[in-house]
Design a protein around this motif. Structure first.
Motif, PDB file in Angstrom:
ATOM      1  N   THR A 174       0.848  -1.192   0.000  1.00 55.38           N
ATOM      2  CA  THR A 174       0.000   0.000   0.000  1.00 55.38           C
ATOM      3  C   THR A 174       0.881   1.239   0.000  1.00 55.38           C
ATOM      4  N   TYR A 230      10.894  -8.739   3.483  1.00 51.31           N
ATOM      5  CA  TYR A 230      10.032  -7.789   4.188  1.00 51.31           C
ATOM      6  C   TYR A 230      10.841  -6.617   4.737  1.00 51.31           C
ATOM      7  N   ARG A 267      10.476  -2.767   3.707  1.00 49.52           N
ATOM      8  CA  ARG A 267       9.865  -1.929   4.745  1.00 49.52           C
ATOM      9  C   ARG A 267      10.586  -0.604   4.915  1.00 49.52           C
ATOM     10  N   ILE A 324       2.995   2.100   3.181  1.00 48.59           N
ATOM     11  CA  ILE A 324       2.204   2.088   4.412  1.00 48.59           C
ATOM     12  C   ILE A 324       2.070   0.672   4.963  1.00 48.59           C
ATOM     13  N   ASN A 325       1.673  -0.241   4.115  1.00 52.45           N
ATOM     14  CA  ASN A 325       1.486  -1.635   4.535  1.00 52.45           C
ATOM     15  C   ASN A 325       2.151  -2.603   3.554  1.00 52.45           C
ATOM     16  N   ASP A 332       2.258  -6.889   2.568  1.00 52.56           N
ATOM     17  CA  ASP A 332       1.773  -8.268   2.768  1.00 52.56           C
ATOM     18  C   ASP A 332       2.575  -9.168   1.831  1.00 52.56           C
TER      19      ASP A 332
END
Length: 225
Positions: free
Chosen positions: A156, A208, A212, A218-219, A221
């Motif tokens: 996101t 990840y 990140r 923002i997000n 997955d």
């Protein structure tokens, strides 16, 4: 009374156990019990098919194919194999190897029932080597594509202007993007769905943490096999 059919069923059970154990150790839907049932049942049907061809013609004076019943096993087991092939929400297919194992267990049962003991044992050995060891060797010495695994990313992003920058930074993390889909969300956010490839040994957690740190995200997955 001949003990040959019982010996065949015993050998078939042992070979089916070996095949099923491989699936059981990997926590697959088709495990030890299923492969045992398939292998033993296929062997039994093959024995019945062969023995019937030589017993009933003597009484009825008819000609029978010794492997007519056994020939239907391979095609019939295909329905069982189809039941373990699943389509996930991400459009990826799983269960093909397990379906092939089911088909293979039936083939081993037929071979044992027909009396090909050593051929059956060698077939099981090759089957286990093909499923367990060949992929490992390919991941080490094979082409680059075979040394990679596929991951699915859903990211996101806060602003549409930052999408191109985010994609470039993801690529700079040794992540090979195969397909990309962008979807608008509420609050002017944007969802980026990526199908990407990374090194086989690279952990999902490492991917990840690498992503990140990118600004504007923002997000995250991540789905990895």
């Amino acid at each position: 009374m001949s003990f040959d059919p019982f010996i065949k069923l015993g050998i078939s059970a042992i070979l089916g156990l070996i095949i099923g154990l491989e699936r059981e150790l990997k926590r697959k839907p088709v495990g030890l019990k299923t492969c045992l049932v398939i292998s033993i049942s296929s062997c039994l049907l093959t024995i019945v098919s062969i023995e019937s061809a030589y017993v009933f013609p003597e009484k009825n004076h008819i000609t029978m194919d010794p492997l007519r019943l056994a020939a239907q096993i391979v095609s019939g087991v295909g329905f069982l194999g189809a039941g373990v092939i699943l389509r996930r929400g991400n459009d990826s297919i799983s269960g093909l190897t397990t379906a092939a194992i089911i088909w293979g267990a039936a083939g081993i049962g037929v071979a044992v029932g027909a009396g090909f003991y050593w051929e059956s044992a060698f077939g099981v050995a090759l089957l286990i080597v093909s499923v367990e060891f060949i992929p490992v060797l390919m991941s080490i010495f094979g082409p680059k594509q075979l040394r990679e695994k596929e991951i699915l990313l859903q990211i996101t992003v806060a602003d549409a202007k930052n999408i191109a920058e985010v994609i470039d930074k993801i690529k700079s993390q040794n992540i090979d993007i195969k397909t990309m889909r962008i979807k608008d969300l509420e609050n002017h956010h944007h969802l980026i769905k990526l199908k990407a490839a990374v090194d086989q040994k690279r952990a999902a957690a490492d991917v990840y943490y690498a992503i990140r740190t990118i600004d504007s995200i923002i997000n995250i997955d991540i789905e990895s096999a």
